[in-house]
Design an enzyme around this catalytic site. Structure first.
Site, mmCIF file in Angstrom:
data_model
loop_
_atom_site.group_PDB
_atom_site.id
_atom_site.type_symbol
_atom_site.label_atom_id
_atom_site.label_comp_id
_atom_site.label_asym_id
_atom_site.label_seq_id
_atom_site.Cartn_x
_atom_site.Cartn_y
_atom_site.Cartn_z
ATOM 1 N N CYS A 1 3.578 9.983 -4.699
ATOM 2 C CA CYS A 1 4.299 11.262 -4.682
ATOM 3 C C CYS A 1 3.680 12.212 -3.665
ATOM 4 C CB CYS A 1 4.219 11.917 -6.058
ATOM 5 S SG CYS A 1 4.876 10.878 -7.350
ATOM 6 N N ARG B 1 4.342 8.480 2.898
ATOM 7 C CA ARG B 1 3.645 8.033 1.678
ATOM 8 C C ARG B 1 4.524 7.118 0.836
ATOM 9 N NH1 ARG B 1 -0.542 11.949 0.458
ATOM 10 N NH2 ARG B 1 -0.330 11.583 -1.767
ATOM 11 N N TRP C 1 7.460 8.936 -6.235
ATOM 12 C CA TRP C 1 7.292 7.477 -6.190
ATOM 13 C C TRP C 1 7.207 7.070 -7.640
ATOM 14 C CZ3 TRP C 1 3.269 3.914 -7.419
ATOM 15 C CH2 TRP C 1 3.383 2.655 -6.817
ATOM 16 N N ASN D 1 2.002 14.821 -9.208
ATOM 17 C CA ASN D 1 1.644 13.532 -8.604
ATOM 18 C C ASN D 1 0.614 12.908 -9.526
ATOM 19 O OD1 ASN D 1 0.985 11.321 -7.055
ATOM 20 N ND2 ASN D 1 -0.298 12.462 -5.627
ATOM 21 N N GLY D 2 0.847 11.671 -9.968
ATOM 22 C CA GLY D 2 -0.111 10.991 -10.844
ATOM 23 C C GLY D 2 0.602 10.494 -12.090
ATOM 24 N N GLU E 1 -4.529 -11.575 5.816
ATOM 25 C CA GLU E 1 -3.896 -10.362 6.355
ATOM 26 C C GLU E 1 -2.528 -10.698 6.941
ATOM 27 O OE1 GLU E 1 -4.187 -7.384 6.018
ATOM 28 O OE2 GLU E 1 -3.127 -6.460 7.687
ATOM 29 N N LYS F 1 0.947 -8.928 5.704
ATOM 30 C CA LYS F 1 1.867 -8.242 6.635
ATOM 31 C C LYS F 1 3.269 -8.816 6.501
ATOM 32 C CE LYS F 1 -0.152 -4.984 8.063
ATOM 33 N NZ LYS F 1 -0.927 -5.052 6.905
ATOM 34 N N GLU G 1 4.844 -7.873 3.023
ATOM 35 C CA GLU G 1 5.097 -6.462 2.672
ATOM 36 C C GLU G 1 6.196 -5.835 3.522
ATOM 37 O OE1 GLU G 1 2.083 -3.423 3.141
ATOM 38 O OE2 GLU G 1 1.135 -4.570 4.715
ATOM 39 N N HIS H 1 -6.302 -28.730 -2.093
ATOM 40 C CA HIS H 1 -6.698 -28.597 -3.514
ATOM 41 C C HIS H 1 -5.572 -27.990 -4.334
ATOM 42 C CE1 HIS H 1 -10.749 -29.848 -2.545
ATOM 43 N NE2 HIS H 1 -10.745 -28.995 -1.529
ATOM 44 N N LYS I 1 2.186 4.536 1.203
ATOM 45 C CA LYS I 1 1.120 4.517 2.213
ATOM 46 C C LYS I 1 -0.232 4.843 1.583
ATOM 47 C CE LYS I 1 -0.609 4.083 6.274
ATOM 48 N NZ LYS I 1 -0.718 2.710 6.810
#
Ligand code: AGP
Length: 604
Positions: free
Chosen positions: A2, A27, A71, A97-98, A477, A481, A484, A500, A599
């Protein structure tokens, strides 16, 4: 996460807070809203992008406003669940926010007292509690409300009886105050206000603030007044609207040579160790981070252990609190453990929690961070600020490379300090690190060849990325990428691990991206490629220029510019970023703001 903004002053508040809110879009969010003080409080909120809310904005002459990008944590994205939330008669408006962890019990009690709720949001208990406790002083009403709630929160509130006042509080999530001339701002981070002021007040955790156009007051939870300092922050160069690139992510990928260059000066001009307070024999290092920052930490482990005799462990922030206490190695005081926290935003709740836990254990803590003044930079013992500039794309790119660069520089200086590198070797390392920007420029200049690999991935349901040693974290990584921003499932694996278990998943529909550098792992990596090909899975291999063997055993390949394998993570990373970008671009996903992501993840 948020985003919160607020304005009180002599200018039209609605326009200012909407513009400020747009600076927080990076964000990640799913709805937005605004409250202004007209005769009564007027609320306007809408699911979807800020433009949706703007399209139904009423005219306003108000000089007081708070606004919010949501969010979703509790309750689906919807107009009703969007903030601001209000009490029954719109005398109080709140943005939050939270999370309020005990909101269900509070809501049940309030419903028994006859209060009605309109939304599914945990935040809606706030305006109702504040209204219930209000007896003429908004700070006191908020303070009483805080005694009832548990969770992490930044809250901002306005009241119809206080036409120029914003009251706010922070507890483990960010809040800043922008100081103007006969006007003041509050926001979740400095990006929202830098267009208007570079004078910033950073309230500490568990502080209540009251701002009016002419005053700023801070209180502790006993309502004792607290002094504060006004800091002047560097004016971040305004993030030009993509600078001609189609997406911020692409712009930031191409900004990496400059980001590395800008970040390097602080690292190599003078030894960072003194500045970081690292003037004792370090017995062990724990690196703690999330996501891409965690992958940077894994690379740092390989580099630091190769250069020094210091054992390095790397862990996810969210798991750090369940791990055994961090142990020094050898004696006690002489081997005080070092904990390195990596966070580009400096606001990641999991990493902040890990930093606090490490400090409680008596560890020396340093942060590698891209946002000066962010929460983590104010809680650790030493800070390495990377100079990537604001990173808007949710997918981390340039901050990842500058984090790795900081870890290489740290490793080199730790090695020199401990005597395992002499001065000529230190200078040689520094000159090699200085060459990295030109190396990654060569990869950027060959982006068309990377685009040509897109057909291998664009229809895949799942993909594997494999590497060994220092490029095993790069495999992880690369997978992160791809998933996401293109939403294709991908896994990064140590190349030796496929046999394995994961080998069972390979078919001609599962492309495998192999990272094959000509170092001591090369021959084993070649065998792994052949194991994959034997299961008819397409293999796309990243290799070094002039490699004669890889083209013969791969379906496709990409040659990286000449580079010492120990520095190859930088060029490999740029390739992987561009590959995932071009695949996502082909699929038409929301590259800068991928679904469900943020973000800066300020909830645990
Ligand atoms: C990376 O592309 C993601 N955006 C995410 O994994 C990110 O790296 C993670 O949330 C950590 O963020 P931080 O560096 O701001 O702490």
């Amino acid at each position: 996460m948020c985003g919160i903004v607020g304005y009180t002053g002599h200018q039209p508040a609605q326009k200012i807070v909407i513009e400020s809110l747009k600076k927080l879009e990076y964000r990640g969010y799913d709805s937005s809203g605004i409250a202004t003080k007209e005769d009564k409080l007027v609320i306007c909120k809408k699911e979807g992008p800020i433009a949706n809310m703007e399209s139904i904005l009423p005219k306003s002459s108000s000089n007081l406003a708070i606004a919010h990008t949501r969010w979703a944590t509790h309750g689906v994205p919807s107009d009703t669940n969007a903030h601001p939330h209000t009490d029954g008669d719109n005398s109080v408006a709140v943005v939050h926010n939270g999370t309020i962890d005990n909101y269900l019990a509070i809501r049940e009690n309030l419903e028994k007292e006859g209060y009605n709720f309109k939304s599914e949001s945990d935040s809606e208990v706030l305006p109702i509690l504040i209204s219930k406790y209000y007896a003429g002083d908004l700070v006191e009403a908020l303070n009483k409300t805080l005694a009832d709630i548990q969770g992490i929160f930044t809250i901002a509130v306005i009241h119809e009886n206080h036409p120029d006042e914003i009251v706010a509080v922070r507890h483990e999530t960010p809040l800043i105050i922008g100081v103007g001339n006969s006007e003041n701002f509050i926001a979740s981070d400095i990006y929202a206000v830098l267009k208007y002021t570079q004078q910033i007040v950073y309230p500490e955790d568990n502080q209540i603030v009251r701002v009016t156009p002419e005053s700023i007051e801070l209180f502790d939870f006993d309502l004792k007044s607290i002094d504060y300092e006004v800091e002047t922050v560097e004016k971040y160069t305004e993030v030009a609207e993509k600078g001609g690139y189609e997406h911020f992510m692409l712009k930031e990928i191409f900004e990496q040579p400059k980001a590395l260059q800008d970040s390097l000066t602080e690292l190599l001009v003078d030894s960072p160790l003194e500045r970081l307070g690292l003037n004792w024999k370090i017995g062990s290092i724990s690196i703690v981070a999330c996501g891409t920052s965690y992958h940077a930490g894994l690379v740092g482990k390989y580099v630091i252990e190769q250069l020094t005799a210091i054992p390095v462990s790397v862990g996810y922030s969210s798991e750090f609190r369940y791990a055994a206490p961090v142990q020094g190695v050898g004696g006690l005081l002489s081997s005080r453990p070092l904990v390195v926290l990596i966070s580009q935003s400096g606001e990641t709740a999991d990493t902040l929690a890990a930093a606090r836990s490490a400090k409680q254990q008596g560890c020396h803590t340093i942060a590698i961070c891209n946002v000066p003044g962010s929460r983590i930079t104010r809680e650790v013992d030493g800070v390495i600020i990377t100079k990537s500039g604001q990173e808007v794309g949710v997918a981390a790119t340039k901050t990842f490379l500058t984090q790795m660069q900081a870890l290489y520089a740290l490793g080199v200086h730790l090695a020199f300090n401990s005597g395992s590198l002499d001065h000529p070797q230190l200078k040689l390392w520094e000159s090699e690190i200085r060459k990295i920007p030109s190396k990654i420029t060569q990869v950027l200049n060959n982006s068309e060849a990377i685009k040509a690999l897109v057909p291998h991935f664009v229809k895949a349901k799942s993909a594997f990325f494999i590497g060994r040693n220092i490029n095993y974290p790069l495999a992880m990584e690369g997978a992160l990428k791809l998933k996401e921003i293109s939403y294709i499932h991908a896994e990064g694996y140590p190349a030796g691990e496929l046999k394995h278990g994961p080998l069972a998943l390979l078919s001609k529909e599962t492309p495998v991206l192999a990272i094959a550098m000509q170092d001591h792992t090369y021959s084993k990596l070649v065998s792994n490629i052949e194991e994959v090909s034997a299961r008819s899975a397409p293999v796309i291999t990243l290799c070094q220029k002039g490699d004669q063997q890889i083209p013969k055993i791969s379906d496709s390949y990409f040659e990286l510019p000449e580079i010492d394998p120990v520095l190859s993570p930088f060029t490999v990373a740029v390739f992987l970023q561009l590959l995932s970008y071009y695949v996502a671009h082909e699929l038409g996903t929301e590259i800068d703001k991928p679904r469900n992501l943020a973000k800066s993840v300020t909830v645990e």
